[in-house]
Design a protein around this motif. Sequence first.
Motif, PDB file in Angstrom:
ATOM      1  N   GLU A   1     -47.871 120.784  41.224  1.00 11.21           N
ATOM      2  CA  GLU A   1     -47.366 120.273  42.507  1.00 11.21           C
ATOM      3  C   GLU A   1     -47.995 118.901  42.742  1.00 11.21           C
ATOM      4  O   GLU A   1     -49.162 118.688  42.384  1.00 11.21           O
ATOM      5  CB  GLU A   1     -47.789 121.199  43.659  1.00 11.21           C
ATOM      6  N   ARG A   2     -47.243 118.015  43.382  1.00 12.02           N
ATOM      7  CA  ARG A   2     -47.813 116.706  43.717  1.00 12.02           C
ATOM      8  C   ARG A   2     -48.291 116.736  45.154  1.00 12.02           C
ATOM      9  O   ARG A   2     -47.606 117.266  46.036  1.00 12.02           O
ATOM     10  CB  ARG A   2     -46.744 115.624  43.537  1.00 12.02           C
ATOM     11  N   ILE A   3     -49.488 116.227  45.391  1.00 13.80           N
ATOM     12  CA  ILE A   3     -50.034 116.201  46.758  1.00 13.80           C
ATOM     13  C   ILE A   3     -49.425 115.014  47.496  1.00 13.80           C
ATOM     14  O   ILE A   3     -49.660 113.851  47.133  1.00 13.80           O
ATOM     15  CB  ILE A   3     -51.586 116.077  46.735  1.00 13.80           C
ATOM     16  N   GLY A   4     -48.628 115.310  48.517  1.00 20.35           N
ATOM     17  CA  GLY A   4     -48.021 114.241  49.320  1.00 20.35           C
ATOM     18  C   GLY A   4     -48.943 113.872  50.472  1.00 20.35           C
ATOM     19  O   GLY A   4     -50.079 113.438  50.275  1.00 20.35           O
TER      20      GLY A   4
ATOM     21  N   MET B   1     -59.702 115.982  46.099  1.00 21.35           N
ATOM     22  CA  MET B   1     -58.236 115.988  46.106  1.00 21.35           C
ATOM     23  C   MET B   1     -57.788 114.682  46.739  1.00 21.35           C
ATOM     24  O   MET B   1     -58.228 114.348  47.850  1.00 21.35           O
ATOM     25  CB  MET B   1     -57.735 117.189  46.928  1.00 21.35           C
ATOM     26  N   LYS B   2     -56.951 113.935  46.023  1.00 21.42           N
ATOM     27  CA  LYS B   2     -56.485 112.646  46.550  1.00 21.42           C
ATOM     28  C   LYS B   2     -54.976 112.693  46.753  1.00 21.42           C
ATOM     29  O   LYS B   2     -54.271 113.426  46.054  1.00 21.42           O
ATOM     30  CB  LYS B   2     -56.819 111.513  45.565  1.00 21.42           C
ATOM     31  N   LYS B   3     -54.508 111.856  47.665  1.00 20.99           N
ATOM     32  CA  LYS B   3     -53.076 111.735  47.904  1.00 20.99           C
ATOM     33  C   LYS B   3     -52.421 111.252  46.610  1.00 20.99           C
ATOM     34  O   LYS B   3     -52.927 110.322  45.965  1.00 20.99           O
ATOM     35  CB  LYS B   3     -52.874 110.714  49.022  1.00 20.99           C
ATOM     36  N   GLY B   4     -51.323 111.889  46.200  1.00 17.26           N
ATOM     37  CA  GLY B   4     -50.639 111.479  44.973  1.00 17.26           C
ATOM     38  C   GLY B   4     -51.110 112.202  43.733  1.00 17.26           C
ATOM     39  O   GLY B   4     -50.513 112.070  42.667  1.00 17.26           O
ATOM     40  N   ASP B   5     -52.190 113.009  43.862  1.00 14.86           N
ATOM     41  CA  ASP B   5     -52.683 113.782  42.708  1.00 14.86           C
ATOM     42  C   ASP B   5     -51.664 114.835  42.288  1.00 14.86           C
ATOM     43  O   ASP B   5     -50.899 115.344  43.120  1.00 14.86           O
ATOM     44  CB  ASP B   5     -53.980 114.530  43.070  1.00 14.86           C
ATOM     45  N   THR B   6     -51.704 115.201  41.016  1.00  8.29           N
ATOM     46  CA  THR B   6     -50.918 116.349  40.548  1.00  8.29           C
ATOM     47  C   THR B   6     -51.891 117.509  40.341  1.00  8.29           C
ATOM     48  O   THR B   6     -52.896 117.358  39.641  1.00  8.29           O
ATOM     49  CB  THR B   6     -50.204 116.027  39.227  1.00  8.29           C
ATOM     50  N   VAL B   7     -51.620 118.641  40.980  1.00 11.65           N
ATOM     51  CA  VAL B   7     -52.503 119.807  40.849  1.00 11.65           C
ATOM     52  C   VAL B   7     -51.711 120.974  40.272  1.00 11.65           C
ATOM     53  O   VAL B   7     -50.483 121.023  40.396  1.00 11.65           O
ATOM     54  CB  VAL B   7     -53.129 120.221  42.212  1.00 11.65           C
ATOM     55  N   LEU B   8     -52.428 121.905  39.644  1.00 12.41           N
ATOM     56  CA  LEU B   8     -51.783 123.077  39.044  1.00 12.41           C
ATOM     57  C   LEU B   8     -51.910 124.274  39.987  1.00 12.41           C
ATOM     58  O   LEU B   8     -52.992 124.540  40.512  1.00 12.41           O
ATOM     59  CB  LEU B   8     -52.461 123.401  37.711  1.00 12.41           C
ATOM     60  N   ASN B   9     -50.796 124.973  40.225  1.00  7.34           N
ATOM     61  CA  ASN B   9     -50.842 126.236  40.972  1.00  7.34           C
ATOM     62  C   ASN B   9     -51.077 127.338  39.936  1.00  7.34           C
ATOM     63  O   ASN B   9     -50.192 127.670  39.155  1.00  7.34           O
ATOM     64  CB  ASN B   9     -49.512 126.446  41.703  1.00  7.34           C
ATOM     65  N   ALA B  10     -52.299 127.896  39.919  1.00  3.79           N
ATOM     66  CA  ALA B  10     -52.674 128.871  38.888  1.00  3.79           C
ATOM     67  C   ALA B  10     -51.813 130.134  38.959  1.00  3.79           C
ATOM     68  O   ALA B  10     -51.612 130.819  37.959  1.00  3.79           O
ATOM     69  CB  ALA B  10     -54.147 129.237  39.030  1.00  3.79           C
TER      70      ALA B  10
ATOM     71  N   LEU C   1     -55.135 111.658  55.941  1.00  3.85           N
ATOM     72  CA  LEU C   1     -56.245 111.466  55.005  1.00  3.85           C
ATOM     73  C   LEU C   1     -55.702 110.926  53.687  1.00  3.85           C
ATOM     74  O   LEU C   1     -54.543 111.157  53.349  1.00  3.85           O
ATOM     75  CB  LEU C   1     -56.930 112.818  54.700  1.00  3.85           C
ATOM     76  N   THR C   2     -56.559 110.216  52.949  1.00  6.66           N
ATOM     77  CA  THR C   2     -56.155 109.799  51.600  1.00  6.66           C
ATOM     78  C   THR C   2     -56.931 110.598  50.561  1.00  6.66           C
ATOM     79  O   THR C   2     -56.551 110.688  49.418  1.00  6.66           O
ATOM     80  CB  THR C   2     -56.414 108.294  51.387  1.00  6.66           C
ATOM     81  N   GLU C   3     -58.070 111.201  51.010  1.00  2.98           N
ATOM     82  CA  GLU C   3     -58.898 111.939  50.064  1.00  2.98           C
ATOM     83  C   GLU C   3     -59.668 113.026  50.800  1.00  2.98           C
ATOM     84  O   GLU C   3     -60.016 112.877  51.974  1.00  2.98           O
ATOM     85  CB  GLU C   3     -59.883 110.964  49.400  1.00  2.98           C
ATOM     86  N   ALA C   4     -59.923 114.141  50.110  1.00  6.61           N
ATOM     87  CA  ALA C   4     -60.769 115.208  50.668  1.00  6.61           C
ATOM     88  C   ALA C   4     -61.637 115.728  49.528  1.00  6.61           C
ATOM     89  O   ALA C   4     -61.308 115.544  48.355  1.00  6.61           O
ATOM     90  CB  ALA C   4     -59.907 116.326  51.234  1.00  6.61           C
ATOM     91  N   GLN C   5     -62.750 116.395  49.894  1.00  6.96           N
ATOM     92  CA  GLN C   5     -63.659 116.844  48.827  1.00  6.96           C
ATOM     93  C   GLN C   5     -64.213 118.222  49.118  1.00  6.96           C
ATOM     94  O   GLN C   5     -63.932 118.809  50.163  1.00  6.96           O
ATOM     95  CB  GLN C   5     -64.788 115.835  48.664  1.00  6.96           C
ATOM     96  N   ALA C   6     -65.010 118.736  48.160  1.00 10.49           N
ATOM     97  CA  ALA C   6     -65.575 120.088  48.252  1.00 10.49           C
ATOM     98  C   ALA C   6     -66.163 120.338  49.632  1.00 10.49           C
ATOM     99  O   ALA C   6     -66.913 119.514  50.154  1.00 10.49           O
ATOM    100  CB  ALA C   6     -66.647 120.264  47.186  1.00 10.49           C
ATOM    101  N   GLY C   7     -65.806 121.501  50.226  1.00 14.90           N
ATOM    102  CA  GLY C   7     -66.306 121.851  51.560  1.00 14.90           C
ATOM    103  C   GLY C   7     -65.316 121.545  52.668  1.00 14.90           C
ATOM    104  O   GLY C   7     -65.418 122.064  53.770  1.00 14.90           O
ATOM    105  N   ASP C   8     -64.303 120.698  52.372  1.00 17.99           N
ATOM    106  CA  ASP C   8     -63.335 120.317  53.421  1.00 17.99           C
ATOM    107  C   ASP C   8     -62.238 121.362  53.572  1.00 17.99           C
ATOM    108  O   ASP C   8     -61.885 122.064  52.623  1.00 17.99           O
ATOM    109  CB  ASP C   8     -62.663 118.977  53.066  1.00 17.99           C
ATOM    110  N   ILE C   9     -61.695 121.426  54.793  1.00 17.17           N
ATOM    111  CA  ILE C   9     -60.507 122.247  55.064  1.00 17.17           C
ATOM    112  C   ILE C   9     -59.435 121.296  55.575  1.00 17.17           C
ATOM    113  O   ILE C   9     -59.633 120.611  56.579  1.00 17.17           O
ATOM    114  CB  ILE C   9     -60.817 123.352  56.106  1.00 17.17           C
TER     115      ILE C   9
END
Length: 594
Positions: A247-250, A232-241, A263-271
């Motif tokens: 939604e845009r990630i601010g 997940m990166k800052k500025g990404d567009t994600v879908l709320n299922a 943070l600018t980026e997070a990945q699998a396993g992160d909270i």
Amino acid sequence: VFCGSGGVEPQSETNWRYANESGVARVIFVNKLDRMGADFYRVVDQVEKVLAASPLVMTLPIGIEDEFVGVVDVLEKKAYVWDDTGLPENYEIKDVPADMVDKVEEYHEMLVETAVEQDDDLMEAYMEGEEPSLEDIKRCIRKGTRDLAFFPTYCGSAFKNKGMQLVLDAVVDYLPSPTEVDPQPLTDKETGEPTGEVATVSVDEPLKALAFKIMDDRFGALTFIRIYSGRMKKGDTVLNAATGKTERIGRMVEMQADERNELTEAQAGDIIAVVGMKNVQTGHTLCDPKNECTLEAMIFPEPVISIAVQPKDKGGNEKMGVAIGKMVAEDPSFQVETDEDSGETILKGMGELHLDIKVDILKRTYGVDLIVGQPQVAYRETITREIEDSYTHKKQSGGSGQFGKIDYRIKPGEVGSDFTFKSSVVGGNVPKEFWPAVEKGFKSMMGEGVLAGFPVLDVEIELFDGAFHAVDSSAIAFEIAAKGAFRQSIPKAGAQLLEPIMKVDVFTPEDNVGDVIGDLNRRRGMIKDQEAGATGVRIKADVPLSEMFGYIGHLRTITSGRGQFSMEFSHYAPCPQNVAETVIAAEKEKNAAK
């Protein structure tokens, strides 16, 4: 975390049971060993007896209460001794104190024996007298911890920073990483049933994440998210299922107590937490718009207790509405509704303490002062016998008058049928076009019974004859006739008060089963079933709602705080005569006051 002197407390039991149900691996830490009355061995014993769990003792305390100075690592047979500065780094690694050598040997042997059970080859070699290596033992402990075969158990004093290093090492050495536990199942969006697919923990997969907590603070709403797959990166567009909206990630932040690291980026396993998401609620799945999926939803128990509230000042209504709206978004186990019968705002929660805290938050955080009252029990009314009756509505006041005569039967209907109407009129004594008006008249009266004004349930009415006038009869005349007929006949048909019966599920330690059953019987409860479990007994009963107010406090008293219960609506049943008389008198008094 268990208290060294308090041991396994009621709340610990509850959380332990939840962790068992979810299959979560755990490390046990017995804290506060420098307190009066602390006893590490007693707490370990309680974990076995009360929780029916297998603690794997990894450290032993050196000294107790005021003389607690450190811990012995049972696996490596080394003593960690702290000085009095309270600084975590001020410790020395020494040999095991002479008076503890035998005890450490005994626990070391138990530890190795339990660990090697996880590997048949190692166990065989151990039986033949071959001592396993430290790496092998740690590997076995890691496997047993992940499979919930046992729980590595540590001790110390968190406040004085004694023994904490070993616990932190245990988190790294023994608790499973996100890739080692069973991956989260994906579910069908409509039914919630598992689809057979899973959210594999990998950065190369499409994004799958779960919003698991929402918190309102001074910077805006924070949505806590666990990422199961992808990035997940800052500025990404994600879908709320759940909503089908994007939604845009601010701003993305990593939370450490009250500090936030951007943070600018997070990945699998992160909270992580995302600031300012608009339509995301607890339990919603966020995913890659090109790969829609739904993660297993979080299950929230139904509220068991409710209170009626109103603002102290008239202007507080709007303020209360906004504040409660925010609180409901944060906490899915907290619900609010307006009682249709009484017009009151009803707050529902998991227990009296839960609701006390909500009322306190409304006062302190939002400045809304509330008057808290007893909730109203939603009684109903019905009839008990069949009668045949006739009613004529006649009105003459110059010009055309009103005329409608109906002959009808009223009888008790099927349970749950609410209101049924049929007409068996033959020969046109009541023309067909007036039948709906008769039905409408009867139905409109079902909202207010004759005993105490509660809605009426399960009544069957049959129109079998009547009379009409060619000029004076009209739909309105027959509707008025039906209303008058209802008022006239319901008292003759053996009107009866019904009360809501709740399906109650009580969890209690074995020692208190007799007291709990006795108390439920006193509350007019019918015991349906008893089930013995590892840590106590579940009792299922049907109990009238009016008898359940304040129950949680009473249950905690008779079970020394260890009892719990949940309840949901089951059905309506007739009220005993003495209860009905009290309710009817109270309603009449209330209506007179109005």
